[in-house]
Design a protein around this motif. Sequence first.
Motif, PDB file in Angstrom:
ATOM      1  N   VAL A 103      -4.711  -4.176  11.871  1.00 50.20           N
ATOM      2  CA  VAL A 103      -4.431  -4.007  10.413  1.00 50.20           C
ATOM      3  C   VAL A 103      -2.753  -4.643  10.244  1.00 50.20           C
ATOM      4  O   VAL A 103      -2.216  -3.985  10.575  1.00 50.20           O
ATOM      5  N   LYS A 104      -2.675  -6.355  10.470  1.00 49.38           N
ATOM      6  CA  LYS A 104      -1.208  -6.962   9.470  1.00 49.38           C
ATOM      7  C   LYS A 104      -1.179  -6.188   8.166  1.00 49.38           C
ATOM      8  O   LYS A 104      -0.910  -6.682   7.452  1.00 49.38           O
ATOM      9  N   VAL A 105       0.210  -5.102   8.560  1.00 49.77           N
ATOM     10  CA  VAL A 105       0.994  -5.296   6.888  1.00 49.77           C
ATOM     11  C   VAL A 105       2.116  -5.108   6.946  1.00 49.77           C
ATOM     12  O   VAL A 105       2.992  -5.754   7.710  1.00 49.77           O
ATOM     13  N   GLN A 109      10.123  -6.836  -1.353  1.00 53.72           N
ATOM     14  CA  GLN A 109      10.041  -5.988  -2.701  1.00 53.72           C
ATOM     15  C   GLN A 109       8.836  -5.796  -4.028  1.00 53.72           C
ATOM     16  O   GLN A 109       9.150  -7.741  -3.960  1.00 53.72           O
ATOM     17  N   PHE A 110       8.376  -5.699  -4.424  1.00 56.83           N
ATOM     18  CA  PHE A 110       7.951  -4.480  -3.893  1.00 56.83           C
ATOM     19  C   PHE A 110       6.445  -4.901  -4.755  1.00 56.83           C
ATOM     20  O   PHE A 110       5.400  -4.512  -5.073  1.00 56.83           O
ATOM     21  N   TYR A 111       5.796  -4.880  -2.894  1.00 61.02           N
ATOM     22  CA  TYR A 111       4.497  -5.259  -2.676  1.00 61.02           C
ATOM     23  C   TYR A 111       4.022  -5.066  -0.881  1.00 61.02           C
ATOM     24  O   TYR A 111       4.982  -4.787  -0.555  1.00 61.02           O
ATOM     25  N   TRP A 112       2.907  -3.965  -1.074  1.00 57.06           N
ATOM     26  CA  TRP A 112       2.076  -4.665   0.146  1.00 57.06           C
ATOM     27  C   TRP A 112       1.462  -5.240   1.079  1.00 57.06           C
ATOM     28  O   TRP A 112       0.785  -5.851  -0.710  1.00 57.06           O
ATOM     29  N   THR A 113       0.884  -6.524   1.927  1.00 58.87           N
ATOM     30  CA  THR A 113      -0.020  -7.432   1.852  1.00 58.87           C
ATOM     31  C   THR A 113      -1.021  -6.602   3.222  1.00 58.87           C
ATOM     32  O   THR A 113      -0.184  -5.879   4.425  1.00 58.87           O
ATOM     33  N   ILE A 114      -1.751  -6.314   2.905  1.00 63.33           N
ATOM     34  CA  ILE A 114      -2.327  -5.449   3.812  1.00 63.33           C
ATOM     35  C   ILE A 114      -4.030  -5.885   4.228  1.00 63.33           C
ATOM     36  O   ILE A 114      -4.476  -7.405   3.669  1.00 63.33           O
ATOM     37  N   ASP A 115      -4.501  -7.076   5.596  1.00 63.64           N
ATOM     38  CA  ASP A 115      -4.998  -8.357   5.784  1.00 63.64           C
ATOM     39  C   ASP A 115      -5.957  -7.244   7.418  1.00 63.64           C
ATOM     40  O   ASP A 115      -4.870  -7.049   9.022  1.00 63.64           O
ATOM     41  N   PRO A 116      -7.359  -6.576   7.094  1.00 65.40           N
ATOM     42  CA  PRO A 116      -8.035  -6.711   6.091  1.00 65.40           C
ATOM     43  C   PRO A 116      -7.885  -5.542   5.419  1.00 65.40           C
ATOM     44  O   PRO A 116      -7.134  -4.946   6.063  1.00 65.40           O
ATOM     45  N   ALA A 121     -14.747   3.454   9.946  1.00 64.04           N
ATOM     46  CA  ALA A 121     -14.587   5.030   9.183  1.00 64.04           C
ATOM     47  C   ALA A 121     -14.968   5.272  11.440  1.00 64.04           C
ATOM     48  O   ALA A 121     -15.326   4.181  11.714  1.00 64.04           O
ATOM     49  N   HIS A 122     -13.975   6.093  11.434  1.00 62.40           N
ATOM     50  CA  HIS A 122     -14.386   7.126  13.081  1.00 62.40           C
ATOM     51  C   HIS A 122     -14.269   6.096  14.823  1.00 62.40           C
ATOM     52  O   HIS A 122     -14.067   5.946  15.444  1.00 62.40           O
ATOM     53  N   GLU A 123     -13.202   5.232  14.626  1.00 62.73           N
ATOM     54  CA  GLU A 123     -12.475   3.834  15.013  1.00 62.73           C
ATOM     55  C   GLU A 123     -11.080   4.271  14.800  1.00 62.73           C
ATOM     56  O   GLU A 123     -10.186   4.392  13.845  1.00 62.73           O
ATOM     57  N   LYS A 124      -9.937   3.861  15.741  1.00 59.46           N
ATOM     58  CA  LYS A 124      -9.003   3.710  16.415  1.00 59.46           C
ATOM     59  C   LYS A 124      -8.121   2.325  15.671  1.00 59.46           C
ATOM     60  O   LYS A 124      -8.594   1.356  16.034  1.00 59.46           O
ATOM     61  N   ILE A 125      -7.723   2.425  15.263  1.00 59.70           N
ATOM     62  CA  ILE A 125      -6.686   1.632  13.906  1.00 59.70           C
ATOM     63  C   ILE A 125      -5.696   1.204  14.198  1.00 59.70           C
ATOM     64  O   ILE A 125      -4.520   2.312  14.877  1.00 59.70           O
ATOM     65  N   ALA A 126      -4.623   0.182  14.485  1.00 61.16           N
ATOM     66  CA  ALA A 126      -3.369  -0.554  14.672  1.00 61.16           C
ATOM     67  C   ALA A 126      -2.865  -0.878  13.604  1.00 61.16           C
ATOM     68  O   ALA A 126      -3.433  -2.098  13.373  1.00 61.16           O
ATOM     69  N   PHE A 127      -1.319  -0.248  12.396  1.00 60.78           N
ATOM     70  CA  PHE A 127      -1.211  -0.953  12.063  1.00 60.78           C
ATOM     71  C   PHE A 127       0.056  -1.958  12.224  1.00 60.78           C
ATOM     72  O   PHE A 127       0.753  -1.427  12.919  1.00 60.78           O
ATOM     73  N   ASP A 128      -0.158  -3.108  12.551  1.00 58.65           N
ATOM     74  CA  ASP A 128       1.407  -3.527  12.731  1.00 58.65           C
ATOM     75  C   ASP A 128       2.329  -3.712  11.847  1.00 58.65           C
ATOM     76  O   ASP A 128       1.588  -4.697  11.045  1.00 58.65           O
ATOM     77  N   VAL A 129       3.342  -3.101  11.590  1.00 55.11           N
ATOM     78  CA  VAL A 129       3.628  -2.573  10.755  1.00 55.11           C
ATOM     79  C   VAL A 129       5.118  -3.475  10.013  1.00 55.11           C
ATOM     80  O   VAL A 129       6.017  -3.291  11.116  1.00 55.11           O
ATOM     81  N   ALA A 188      -0.432   0.240  -2.575  1.00 54.65           N
ATOM     82  CA  ALA A 188      -1.045  -0.370  -2.317  1.00 54.65           C
ATOM     83  C   ALA A 188      -2.394   0.397  -2.056  1.00 54.65           C
ATOM     84  O   ALA A 188      -1.860   1.785  -1.946  1.00 54.65           O
ATOM     85  N   SER A 189      -3.439  -0.152  -1.727  1.00 53.58           N
ATOM     86  CA  SER A 189      -4.718   0.576  -1.304  1.00 53.58           C
ATOM     87  C   SER A 189      -5.897  -0.174  -0.090  1.00 53.58           C
ATOM     88  O   SER A 189      -5.294  -1.795  -0.215  1.00 53.58           O
TER      89      SER A 189
END
Length: 197
Positions: A103-105, A109-116, A121-129, A188-189
């Motif tokens: 997930v690219k994060v 100021q003052f927002y988050w972009t998240i893709d996807p 569920a139940h899988e390892k997720i990597a967030f590149d922040v 964000a969510s």
Amino acid sequence: MRPPRRGDRIAFDNRQGVVVLEFGQPQVTIAIVFGVLALAIAVLALVIATHAKEDIPYEDVSRKGYRFRRPWLAFLTALLVLTVGTSFLLLPYASGGRPATVVKVSGGQFYWTIDPAVLPAHEKIAFDVTSVDVNHGFGVYDPDGRLIGSVQAMPGYVNDLRLTFDKVGEYRIRCFEYCGLSHHNMIASFRVEEGRE
């Protein structure tokens, strides 16, 4: 915000996914061990003080002290190895290769972009922040409002956060570091769903 109390739930990521601990279990054990050690040292000092009615020659004291040094060093070394070894098993170190879902994060100021924005569920997720402007604190909250992971979002750097989501639902992201006047609006969510490919 109130300080944590016994019974509060704390979550962190480890090799098997998100683990929930009851706050107080390891802390109480450590407090009891240190309390017993402190009491034993105080009793030993009291016994020595009450039995020290006369001066003892230095040679006698040093001979007995040197006899005690090696077992004491062996005990402290074993305690250190046990403590460090146990901590290596309990800490949430990353293991294995890169997760399939990345997930690219990006914070600004003052927002988050998240893709996807929809994750499996139940899988390892990597967030590149990362951040496009100033430092931000990337905090992930589960559907029950518990913090389950956080990492710094810094301009010019990509920090990695790995989580496994066992609950389906909407997860919120909040900024942990004051970044300006609208910092409180930096929310964000994303959704976690079963059977996402």
